[in-house]
Write an enzyme that holds these catalytic residues in place. Structure first.
Site, PDB file in Angstrom:
ATOM      1  N   GLY A   1      -4.860 -44.596  32.094  1.00 17.88           N
ATOM      2  CA  GLY A   1      -5.285 -43.943  30.859  1.00 17.88           C
ATOM      3  C   GLY A   1      -4.269 -42.949  30.329  1.00 17.88           C
ATOM      4  CG  ASN A   2      -1.809 -40.700  32.981  1.00 23.09           C
ATOM      5  OD1 ASN A   2      -2.518 -39.717  32.812  1.00 23.09           O
ATOM      6  ND2 ASN A   2      -1.534 -41.175  34.182  1.00 23.09           N
TER       7      ASN A   2
ATOM      8  CE  LYS B   1      -5.749 -53.496  36.902  1.00 20.00           C
ATOM      9  NZ  LYS B   1      -4.394 -53.736  37.448  1.00 20.00           N
TER      10      LYS B   1
ATOM     11  CD  GLU C   1      -1.892 -50.195  26.240  1.00 24.76           C
ATOM     12  OE1 GLU C   1      -1.234 -51.174  25.810  1.00 24.76           O
ATOM     13  OE2 GLU C   1      -1.355 -49.150  26.646  1.00 24.76           O
TER      14      GLU C   1
ATOM     15  CG  ASP D   1      -3.667 -49.258  35.406  1.00 19.90           C
ATOM     16  OD1 ASP D   1      -4.209 -48.542  36.253  1.00 19.90           O
ATOM     17  OD2 ASP D   1      -2.925 -50.205  35.720  1.00 19.90           O
TER      18      ASP D   1
ATOM     19  CG  LEU E   1      -4.445 -46.295  25.594  1.00 22.61           C
ATOM     20  CD1 LEU E   1      -5.765 -47.030  25.737  1.00 22.61           C
ATOM     21  CD2 LEU E   1      -3.867 -46.550  24.214  1.00 22.61           C
TER      22      LEU E   1
END
Length: 194
Positions: free
Chosen positions: A104-105, A130, A98, A102, A107
């Site tokens: 994480g949703n 992040k 990726e 950010d 991934l």
């Protein structure tokens, strides 16, 4: 395009150092395994192209596309897969690549989905992390992280704003007036449609 950049966050040379470092680590960790790199399009394609050239063991590649941002600057939290992988990954070791971790949703959703295809393992690799933007419900942790970044809007080296700036050879911070003006117009158009 260059006039829209506030400052360079990572130079072309720094990005090469990052990909070389991660590639060497992956080469050691996956020696003798059936490694498949899966790029999360579109943002990670440049990073993955450089990363796979830094990997010194045999590997295959595939691609998957998920959408969670639309025209907004933040993830909607609703992730949909718009292009699936083409290879059979059963029994293989997957490295999900990726551009930025950010909320994480995305991934999390992709990792859960790929797990249904019975790979031997799924490992996460991100160019940028992040952590201040992380959704507290996301428990994933990337094993390979290029660099941690502050909560700035970064573009270049595959990262975009409104599908632009991906072709910059560095990662830069976008001037706030660029995305604030576009976000204001987007919000106005949305209000007018309601």
């Amino acid at each position: 395009m260059l006039n829209d950049i506030k400052e360079i966050y990572f130079s072309k040379e720094q990005l090469k150092e990052i990909t070389d470092r991660i590639g060497a680590q992956i080469s050691r960790d996956f020696e003798g395994k059936d490694l498949i790199l899966i790029s999360v399009l579109k943002g990670s394609v440049i990073f993955m192209a450089d990363l796979m050239r830094s990997i010194t063991i045999p590997c295959r590649i595939d691609f998957i596309t998920a959408q969670s941002y639309g025209q907004s600057m933040t993830s909607s939290g609703n992730v949909s897969i718009t292009k699936d992988i083409s290879d059979n990954i059963e029994g293989c070791d997957i490295l999900l690549v990726e551009d930025i971790f950010d909320s994480g949703n995305t991934l999390q959703r992709l990792s859960d989905y790929l797990a249904t295809k019975n790979p031997s393992s799924i490992t996460l690799c991100t160019l940028l992390d992040k952590p201040k933007r992380r959704d507290p419900n996301v428990k994933l942790v990337p094993k390979y992280i290029g660099a941690e970044v502050e909560d700035q809007f970064v573009v270049g080296y595959g990262l975009d704003y409104n599908q632009k700036y991906r072709n910059l050879p560095f990662i830069g911070i976008l001037k706030p007036e660029i995305y604030n003006a576009k976000q204001h117009l987007f919000n106005q158009e949305t209000k007018e449609r309601v």
